[in-house]
Every structure is written in structure tokens, then in C-alpha cells.
Scaffold this motif. Structure first.
Motif, PDB file in Angstrom:
ATOM      1  N   ALA A 129      -6.143-128.714  73.380  1.00  0.00           N
ATOM      2  CA  ALA A 129      -6.401-129.209  74.736  1.00  0.00           C
ATOM      3  C   ALA A 129      -6.192-128.100  75.765  1.00  0.00           C
ATOM      4  N   LYS A 130      -5.132-127.342  75.593  1.00  0.00           N
ATOM      5  CA  LYS A 130      -4.858-126.242  76.532  1.00  0.00           C
ATOM      6  C   LYS A 130      -5.982-125.208  76.483  1.00  0.00           C
ATOM      7  N   ARG A 131      -6.411-124.867  75.274  1.00  0.00           N
ATOM      8  CA  ARG A 131      -7.491-123.866  75.135  1.00  0.00           C
ATOM      9  C   ARG A 131      -8.806-124.354  75.737  1.00  0.00           C
ATOM     10  N   LEU A 132      -9.053-125.658  75.635  1.00  0.00           N
ATOM     11  CA  LEU A 132     -10.304-126.211  76.152  1.00  0.00           C
ATOM     12  C   LEU A 132     -10.212-126.610  77.622  1.00  0.00           C
ATOM     13  N   GLY A 133      -8.997-126.606  78.169  1.00  0.00           N
ATOM     14  CA  GLY A 133      -8.825-127.055  79.543  1.00  0.00           C
ATOM     15  C   GLY A 133      -9.044-128.551  79.694  1.00  0.00           C
ATOM     16  N   ARG A 134      -8.656-129.289  78.668  1.00  0.00           N
ATOM     17  CA  ARG A 134      -8.816-130.749  78.678  1.00  0.00           C
ATOM     18  C   ARG A 134      -7.446-131.418  78.641  1.00  0.00           C
ATOM     19  N   PRO A 135      -7.378-132.657  79.127  1.00  0.00           N
ATOM     20  CA  PRO A 135      -6.131-133.408  78.949  1.00  0.00           C
ATOM     21  C   PRO A 135      -5.896-133.716  77.469  1.00  0.00           C
ATOM     22  N   PHE A 136      -4.635-133.874  77.128  1.00  0.00           N
ATOM     23  CA  PHE A 136      -4.241-134.264  75.780  1.00  0.00           C
ATOM     24  C   PHE A 136      -3.563-135.623  75.855  1.00  0.00           C
ATOM     25  N   LEU A 137      -3.886-136.508  74.913  1.00  0.00           N
ATOM     26  CA  LEU A 137      -3.232-137.807  74.867  1.00  0.00           C
ATOM     27  C   LEU A 137      -2.798-138.127  73.445  1.00  0.00           C
ATOM     28  N   ASP A 138      -1.493-138.292  73.279  1.00  0.00           N
ATOM     29  CA  ASP A 138      -0.902-138.742  72.024  1.00  0.00           C
ATOM     30  C   ASP A 138      -0.788-140.262  72.126  1.00  0.00           C
ATOM     31  N   PHE A 139      -1.489-140.980  71.267  1.00  0.00           N
ATOM     32  CA  PHE A 139      -1.509-142.440  71.341  1.00  0.00           C
ATOM     33  C   PHE A 139      -0.107-143.043  71.269  1.00  0.00           C
ATOM     34  N   ASP A 140       0.720-142.555  70.355  1.00  0.00           N
ATOM     35  CA  ASP A 140       2.056-143.138  70.209  1.00  0.00           C
ATOM     36  C   ASP A 140       2.864-142.976  71.494  1.00  0.00           C
ATOM     37  N   VAL A 141       2.787-141.816  72.113  1.00  0.00           N
ATOM     38  CA  VAL A 141       3.525-141.573  73.352  1.00  0.00           C
ATOM     39  C   VAL A 141       3.008-142.508  74.452  1.00  0.00           C
ATOM     40  N   GLU A 142       1.699-142.656  74.545  1.00  0.00           N
ATOM     41  CA  GLU A 142       1.115-143.528  75.571  1.00  0.00           C
ATOM     42  C   GLU A 142       1.486-144.992  75.328  1.00  0.00           C
ATOM     43  N   ILE A 143       1.440-145.431  74.082  1.00  0.00           N
ATOM     44  CA  ILE A 143       1.813-146.814  73.779  1.00  0.00           C
ATOM     45  C   ILE A 143       3.294-147.035  74.057  1.00  0.00           C
ATOM     46  N   GLU A 144       4.132-146.074  73.702  1.00  0.00           N
ATOM     47  CA  GLU A 144       5.556-146.190  74.016  1.00  0.00           C
ATOM     48  C   GLU A 144       5.771-146.316  75.522  1.00  0.00           C
ATOM     49  N   ARG A 145       5.028-145.544  76.295  1.00  0.00           N
ATOM     50  CA  ARG A 145       5.137-145.612  77.759  1.00  0.00           C
ATOM     51  C   ARG A 145       4.749-147.005  78.253  1.00  0.00           C
ATOM     52  N   ARG A 146       3.688-147.542  77.694  1.00  0.00           N
ATOM     53  CA  ARG A 146       3.185-148.844  78.152  1.00  0.00           C
ATOM     54  C   ARG A 146       4.089-150.012  77.760  1.00  0.00           C
ATOM     55  N   VAL A 147       4.662-149.954  76.563  1.00  0.00           N
ATOM     56  CA  VAL A 147       5.487-151.090  76.104  1.00  0.00           C
ATOM     57  C   VAL A 147       6.964-150.906  76.407  1.00  0.00           C
ATOM     58  N   GLY A 148       7.355-149.721  76.833  1.00  0.00           N
ATOM     59  CA  GLY A 148       8.729-149.475  77.223  1.00  0.00           C
ATOM     60  C   GLY A 148       9.719-149.412  76.083  1.00  0.00           C
ATOM     61  N   ARG A 149       9.234-149.061  74.893  1.00  0.00           N
ATOM     62  CA  ARG A 149      10.128-148.881  73.745  1.00  0.00           C
ATOM     63  C   ARG A 149       9.447-148.002  72.708  1.00  0.00           C
ATOM     64  N   SER A 150      10.235-147.532  71.753  1.00  0.00           N
ATOM     65  CA  SER A 150       9.698-146.634  70.727  1.00  0.00           C
ATOM     66  C   SER A 150       8.729-147.381  69.818  1.00  0.00           C
ATOM     67  N   VAL A 151       7.851-146.618  69.204  1.00  0.00           N
ATOM     68  CA  VAL A 151       6.913-147.216  68.253  1.00  0.00           C
ATOM     69  C   VAL A 151       7.673-147.883  67.116  1.00  0.00           C
ATOM     70  N   SER A 152       8.722-147.243  66.599  1.00  0.00           N
ATOM     71  CA  SER A 152       9.472-147.833  65.485  1.00  0.00           C
ATOM     72  C   SER A 152      10.110-149.160  65.898  1.00  0.00           C
ATOM     73  N   ARG A 153      10.654-149.216  67.095  1.00  0.00           N
ATOM     74  CA  ARG A 153      11.246-150.474  67.571  1.00  0.00           C
ATOM     75  C   ARG A 153      10.159-151.534  67.785  1.00  0.00           C
ATOM     76  N   PHE A 154       9.038-151.102  68.370  1.00  0.00           N
ATOM     77  CA  PHE A 154       7.932-152.033  68.596  1.00  0.00           C
ATOM     78  C   PHE A 154       7.436-152.603  67.269  1.00  0.00           C
ATOM     79  N   PHE A 155       7.269-151.744  66.261  1.00  0.00           N
ATOM     80  CA  PHE A 155       6.865-152.192  64.923  1.00  0.00           C
ATOM     81  C   PHE A 155       7.833-153.248  64.396  1.00  0.00           C
ATOM     82  N   ALA A 156       9.123-152.958  64.522  1.00  0.00           N
ATOM     83  CA  ALA A 156      10.139-153.873  64.000  1.00  0.00           C
ATOM     84  C   ALA A 156      10.106-155.219  64.718  1.00  0.00           C
TER      85      ALA A 156
END
Length: 182
Positions: free
Chosen positions: A30-57
């Protein structure tokens, strides 16, 4: 590496087993291309307010997969980014078709054994590997997903190439769709 020509006008989506390096390579690409980068797990954690592992559980895998599909639907109309969905994202019916074309899918191929070695060095909790026999579970995930991963536009064996070579190959795919390996 200098490349001429325009970049593809869709997302670059990095897929592969947990531990393949999707987030690590994705940030550099993303840095080399000058594009934004999005990690799905990080974005989902941000949206649900908890870790993916906790959300799974608490909510289960199927609810998590629904969130991945919803996020993919949102991103289908977004400007080109480099995306790193979780390893199981590709098992959601239709997600590839939401982004491709014009998006491109890149499979960062790693063996189940190497993926386990890499994960052992990481502090990230992998919910699907919270299992009595994590290596056997990783092999099951590979067997269930490998045909889907191989629908990618480019397969890069991350075990035999340096990080720089992997990055160069993915960046080359973004320029007029011409992959360059090594």
C-alpha cells in the motif's frame, strides 16, 4: 523497481492462511502504491469494540463471516485500496465477485507447517486455531480453502521468495496486471 503505466483501478486483495503475511506485505505494498491499506480484522475490531477472538467466542464464526461480507460490500464501491481480509474471508460465497473485476486477488501461499511456525512467533490469537491440535486444524483449513485461494490472479509462494520479491510481485500486478515473480 520502476514501473510505467497506470495502476489497476480496483482493490488488491491479499488472501492466504493465517500467518502468510497478508497484513505485513499489505502495508508495504500500500505504501509503495500510495494507496490506503485496510486489515479486515482490525476494522471489524474497531467496529464491534472487541478483539476478533473475543467476538468469535461470544458471537460465533457465522456472525463474524457476515461482518466480513458486509465490509466487502461497502468496499466494493470504495476507491482502490490494498485489502488484507482474514484467512477465511474467501470462504464467504460471492466475496471475490464483489471485488473482481477490476480488483485483483493475490494468494500469499504458505504451507500449513510454515504458517504454524510463523504464528508461533506472533502474539495474535487466531480463533480458528484455538483447538486441541492446532497443526491438524491448520491442515484442515488449508484443505478446505486451497481451491478457493487458487482462484487468485496471482499466487506467490512466500516461503521461497524474500519479502522484497513478494512485494515487488504484488506491486507489479497492480501495474497493468503484469505480475513479476522474483
Amino acid at each position: 523497481m520502476s514501473l510505467s503505466g497506470a495502476q489497476i483501478d480496483g482493490h488488491l486483495v491479499l488472501v492466504g492462511l493465517p500467518g502468510a503475511g497478508k497484513s505485513t506485505i499489505g502495508r508495504v505494498v500500500a505504501k509503495r502504491l500510495g494507496r490506503p491499506f485496510l486489515d479486515f480484522d482490525v476494522e471489524i475490531e474497531r467496529r464491534v469494540g472487541r478483539s476478533v477472538s473475543r467476538f468469535f467466542a461470544e458471537q460465533g464464526e457465522s456472525v463474524f463471516r457476515e461482518l466480513e461480507v458486509s465490509l466487502t460490500q461497502e468496499l466494493a464501491a470504495a476507491p482502490p485500496m490494498v485489502l488484507a481480509p482474514g484467512g477465511g474471508w474467501i470462504t464467504n460465497a460471492g466475496v471475490i465477485d464483489l471485488l473482481r473485476p477490476p480488483g485483483r486477488i493475490v494468494h500469499l501461499r504458505v504451507s500449513p507447517e510454515e504458517a504454524m511456525r510463523r504464528i508461533a512467533r506472533s502474539r495474535i490469537i487466531r480463533p480458528l486455531l484455538q483447538h486441541a491440535d492446532p497443526p491438524a486444524r491448520m491442515r484442515q483449513l488449508w484443505e478446505a480453502r486451497s481451491a478457493l485461494y487458487n482462484r487468485a490472479d496471482l499466487v506467490v509462494n512466500v516461503e521461497v521468495l524474500t519479502s522484497q520479491q513478494v512485494t515487488d510481485s504484488v506491486v507489479a500486478l497492480a501495474h497493468e496486471g503484469t505480475p513479476r515473480i522474483g
